[in-house]
Design a protein around this motif. Structure first.
Motif, PDB file in Angstrom:
ATOM      1  N   MET A  32       0.849  -1.200   0.000  1.00  0.00           N
ATOM      2  CA  MET A  32       0.000   0.000   0.000  1.00  0.00           C
ATOM      3  C   MET A  32       0.882   1.246   0.000  1.00  0.00           C
ATOM      4  N   THR A  33       0.493   2.243  -0.792  1.00  0.00           N
ATOM      5  CA  THR A  33       1.250   3.488  -0.839  1.00  0.00           C
ATOM      6  C   THR A  33       1.053   4.281   0.451  1.00  0.00           C
ATOM      7  N   ASP A  34       1.858   5.330   0.606  1.00  0.00           N
ATOM      8  CA  ASP A  34       1.740   6.180   1.796  1.00  0.00           C
ATOM      9  C   ASP A  34       0.338   6.800   1.855  1.00  0.00           C
ATOM     10  N   VAL A  35      -0.165   6.907   3.054  1.00  0.00           N
ATOM     11  CA  VAL A  35      -1.486   7.473   3.277  1.00  0.00           C
ATOM     12  C   VAL A  35      -1.346   8.703   4.181  1.00  0.00           C
ATOM     13  N   THR A  36      -1.927   9.826   3.749  1.00  0.00           N
ATOM     14  CA  THR A  36      -1.931  11.028   4.580  1.00  0.00           C
ATOM     15  C   THR A  36      -3.162  11.017   5.479  1.00  0.00           C
ATOM     16  N   ILE A  37      -2.956  11.198   6.754  1.00  0.00           N
ATOM     17  CA  ILE A  37      -4.037  11.181   7.739  1.00  0.00           C
ATOM     18  C   ILE A  37      -4.094  12.544   8.429  1.00  0.00           C
ATOM     19  N   THR A  38      -5.243  13.188   8.376  1.00  0.00           N
ATOM     20  CA  THR A  38      -5.441  14.473   9.038  1.00  0.00           C
ATOM     21  C   THR A  38      -6.505  14.318  10.113  1.00  0.00           C
ATOM     22  N   VAL A  39      -6.181  14.701  11.325  1.00  0.00           N
ATOM     23  CA  VAL A  39      -7.100  14.510  12.445  1.00  0.00           C
ATOM     24  C   VAL A  39      -7.180  15.781  13.283  1.00  0.00           C
ATOM     25  N   ARG A  40      -8.134  15.762  14.179  1.00  0.00           N
ATOM     26  CA  ARG A  40      -8.321  16.863  15.133  1.00  0.00           C
ATOM     27  C   ARG A  40      -8.296  16.285  16.538  1.00  0.00           C
ATOM     28  N   GLY A  41      -7.608  16.950  17.439  1.00  0.00           N
ATOM     29  CA  GLY A  41      -7.563  16.516  18.837  1.00  0.00           C
ATOM     30  C   GLY A  41      -8.070  17.609  19.750  1.00  0.00           C
ATOM     31  N   GLU A  42      -8.869  17.235  20.741  1.00  0.00           N
ATOM     32  CA  GLU A  42      -9.425  18.190  21.685  1.00  0.00           C
ATOM     33  C   GLU A  42      -9.251  17.680  23.110  1.00  0.00           C
ATOM     34  N   HIS A  43      -9.179  18.626  24.016  1.00  0.00           N
ATOM     35  CA  HIS A  43      -9.128  18.246  25.435  1.00  0.00           C
ATOM     36  C   HIS A  43      -9.706  19.393  26.255  1.00  0.00           C
ATOM     37  N   GLU A  44     -10.269  19.048  27.391  1.00  0.00           N
ATOM     38  CA  GLU A  44     -10.897  20.034  28.264  1.00  0.00           C
ATOM     39  C   GLU A  44     -10.530  19.759  29.714  1.00  0.00           C
ATOM     40  N   ALA A  45     -10.330  20.822  30.464  1.00  0.00           N
ATOM     41  CA  ALA A  45     -10.043  20.703  31.896  1.00  0.00           C
ATOM     42  C   ALA A  45     -10.913  21.691  32.660  1.00  0.00           C
ATOM     43  N   ARG A  46     -11.354  21.278  33.833  1.00  0.00           N
ATOM     44  CA  ARG A  46     -12.140  22.151  34.705  1.00  0.00           C
ATOM     45  C   ARG A  46     -11.346  22.400  35.981  1.00  0.00           C
ATOM     46  N   VAL A  47     -11.152  23.670  36.274  1.00  0.00           N
ATOM     47  CA  VAL A  47     -10.323  24.058  37.415  1.00  0.00           C
ATOM     48  C   VAL A  47     -11.107  25.021  38.299  1.00  0.00           C
ATOM     49  N   ALA A  48     -11.033  24.799  39.606  1.00  0.00           N
ATOM     50  CA  ALA A  48     -11.722  25.701  40.534  1.00  0.00           C
ATOM     51  C   ALA A  48     -11.111  27.096  40.458  1.00  0.00           C
ATOM     52  N   PRO A  49     -11.917  28.132  40.415  1.00  0.00           N
ATOM     53  CA  PRO A  49     -11.380  29.492  40.328  1.00  0.00           C
ATOM     54  C   PRO A  49     -10.556  29.849  41.556  1.00  0.00           C
ATOM     55  N   GLU A  50      -9.560  30.674  41.342  1.00  0.00           N
ATOM     56  CA  GLU A  50      -8.669  31.092  42.422  1.00  0.00           C
ATOM     57  C   GLU A  50      -8.875  32.551  42.810  1.00  0.00           C
ATOM     58  N   GLU A  51      -9.402  33.336  41.898  1.00  0.00           N
ATOM     59  CA  GLU A  51      -9.636  34.760  42.162  1.00  0.00           C
ATOM     60  C   GLU A  51     -11.022  35.158  41.681  1.00  0.00           C
ATOM     61  N   ALA A  52     -11.572  36.167  42.313  1.00  0.00           N
ATOM     62  CA  ALA A  52     -12.868  36.710  41.914  1.00  0.00           C
ATOM     63  C   ALA A  52     -12.734  38.218  41.801  1.00  0.00           C
ATOM     64  N   VAL A  53     -13.228  38.767  40.696  1.00  0.00           N
ATOM     65  CA  VAL A  53     -13.159  40.202  40.455  1.00  0.00           C
ATOM     66  C   VAL A  53     -14.571  40.774  40.574  1.00  0.00           C
ATOM     67  N   ALA A  54     -14.780  41.602  41.583  1.00  0.00           N
ATOM     68  CA  ALA A  54     -16.077  42.242  41.796  1.00  0.00           C
ATOM     69  C   ALA A  54     -16.101  43.581  41.059  1.00  0.00           C
ATOM     70  N   HIS A  55     -17.165  43.803  40.291  1.00  0.00           N
ATOM     71  CA  HIS A  55     -17.324  45.041  39.528  1.00  0.00           C
ATOM     72  C   HIS A  55     -18.472  45.842  40.134  1.00  0.00           C
ATOM     73  N   LEU A  56     -18.176  47.062  40.572  1.00  0.00           N
ATOM     74  CA  LEU A  56     -19.168  47.928  41.197  1.00  0.00           C
ATOM     75  C   LEU A  56     -19.271  49.245  40.437  1.00  0.00           C
ATOM     76  N   THR A  57     -20.446  49.861  40.527  1.00  0.00           N
ATOM     77  CA  THR A  57     -20.643  51.195  39.977  1.00  0.00           C
ATOM     78  C   THR A  57     -21.245  52.082  41.057  1.00  0.00           C
ATOM     79  N   VAL A  58     -20.645  53.240  41.246  1.00  0.00           N
ATOM     80  CA  VAL A  58     -21.165  54.236  42.189  1.00  0.00           C
ATOM     81  C   VAL A  58     -21.822  55.331  41.354  1.00  0.00           C
ATOM     82  N   ARG A  59     -23.083  55.661  41.657  1.00  0.00           N
ATOM     83  CA  ARG A  59     -23.833  56.617  40.858  1.00  0.00           C
ATOM     84  C   ARG A  59     -24.421  57.725  41.733  1.00  0.00           C
ATOM     85  N   ALA A  60     -24.597  58.900  41.112  1.00  0.00           N
ATOM     86  CA  ALA A  60     -25.264  60.027  41.774  1.00  0.00           C
ATOM     87  C   ALA A  60     -25.925  60.873  40.697  1.00  0.00           C
ATOM     88  N   GLU A  61     -26.983  61.552  41.064  1.00  0.00           N
ATOM     89  CA  GLU A  61     -27.665  62.441  40.126  1.00  0.00           C
ATOM     90  C   GLU A  61     -28.344  63.562  40.888  1.00  0.00           C
TER      91      GLU A  61
END
Length: 222
Positions: free
Chosen positions: A1-30
Motif C-alpha cells: 500500500m502506498t503512503d497514506v496522509t491522515i489528518t485529524v483533530r484533537g481536543e481536550h478540556e479541563a475544569r479548574v476551581a477558580p482562584e480569584e474573583a473580580v467584583a465590579h461595582l458602579t457608584v452613581r449620583a444624580e
C-alpha cells in the motif's frame, strides 16, 4: 500500500476551581446641579476607595482599581412627552480582586446596602501562573488525542509507521485554497453574573473555569 496522509483533530478540556474573583461595582449620583452631584459622587466613592486601599495594604485583597468620575447631563422626558429640567449624572466604576471568596462575600453584602452603590458582576478567574500551566497541559493533552486518533486510523489500514507532518491550532493547518477553515475554538473561562443591589446578603456560587484546546495534525502512514 502506498503512503497514506491522515489528518485529524484533537481536543481536550479541563475544569479548574477558580482562584480569584473580580467584583465590579458602579457608584452613581444624580441631581439638578452639577457641583453637588460631583461632590456627592466623591463622598460616596471615597469610603470604598479607602477601604480597598487598607485591605490591599493588609494583604486581604489581590488588587483594586477605580476609574475617573464620569459626569454628564440630559433633559429627561415624562410620560406625557414633556421635556423636564436638566438632570446631572455622575458615576465611577470600581473593581476589586479577591482570593478569599468568603471575605468578598461579606464585603459585597456590606457595600450593596450603601446608597448609590450597585454591584454589577463577579468574574471568576485563575491566577496567571495557574492559567498558563493549565493551558499548556490541556494543549499537550489535545496533541495526544490527535496522535491516538491518527494511530488508530493507521492501524485500521494495516499501517504501523506513523510520521507527523504538521500540527497547528484549529484553522491554521495548511489546506487547499478552496477548503474552508473551521472557526478556531478558543480557550474560555465561565463567569457568573450577580445583582446584589436589593439583596440583604450576597451568596456566591463560583463555577469551575473551563479551559479547552483543539489542534489539527497531519501525519503520513506507511
Amino acid at each position: 500500500m502506498t503512503d497514506v496522509t491522515i489528518t485529524v483533530r484533537g481536543e481536550h478540556e479541563a475544569r479548574v476551581a477558580p482562584e480569584e474573583a473580580v467584583a465590579h461595582l458602579t457608584v452613581r449620583a444624580e441631581g439638578p446641579e452639577r457641583g453637588p452631584v460631583v461632590e456627592q459622587i466623591a463622598a460616596l466613592a471615597a469610603p470604598l476607595r479607602e477601604d480597598l486601599a487598607a485591605r490591599k495594604d493588609a494583604g486581604a485583597l489581590v488588587d483594586w482599581s477605580s476609574q475617573r468620575v464620569s459626569v454628564w447631563a440630559n433633559r429627561p422626558w415624562n410620560n406625557e412627552g414633556k421635556q423636564l429640567a436638566l438632570v446631572h449624572y455622575a458615576s465611577v466604576e470600581i473593581t476589586a480582586t479577591f482570593s478569599d471568596f468568603a471575605v468578598m462575600s461579606w464585603w459585597l453584602t456590606d457595600v450593596a446596602e450603601r446608597d448609590g452603590v450597585q454591584v454589577d458582576t463577579v468574574t471568576w478567574r485563575l491566577t496567571p501562573a495557574t492559567s498558563k500551566a493549565t493551558e499548556s497541559e490541556v494543549a499537550a493533552q489535545a496533541v495526544g488525542v490527535a496522535v491516538d486518533r491518527a494511530t488508530a486510523y493507521a492501524a485500521a489500514l494495516g499501517l504501523a509507521n506513523l510520521t507527523p507532518l504538521e500540527i497547528a491550532d484549529v484553522g491554521l493547518l495548511s489546506r487547499s485554497s478552496d477548503s474552508p477553515a473551521p472557526a478556531p475554538k478558543m480557550m474560555r473561562a465561565m463567569a457568573m453574573s450577580m445583582d446584589a443591589g436589593s439583596a440583604p446578603a450576597v451568596e456566591l456560587q463560583p463555577e469551575d473555569i473551563v479551559v479547552t484546546a483543539a489542534v489539527e495534525a497531519r501525519f503520513v502512514a506507511r
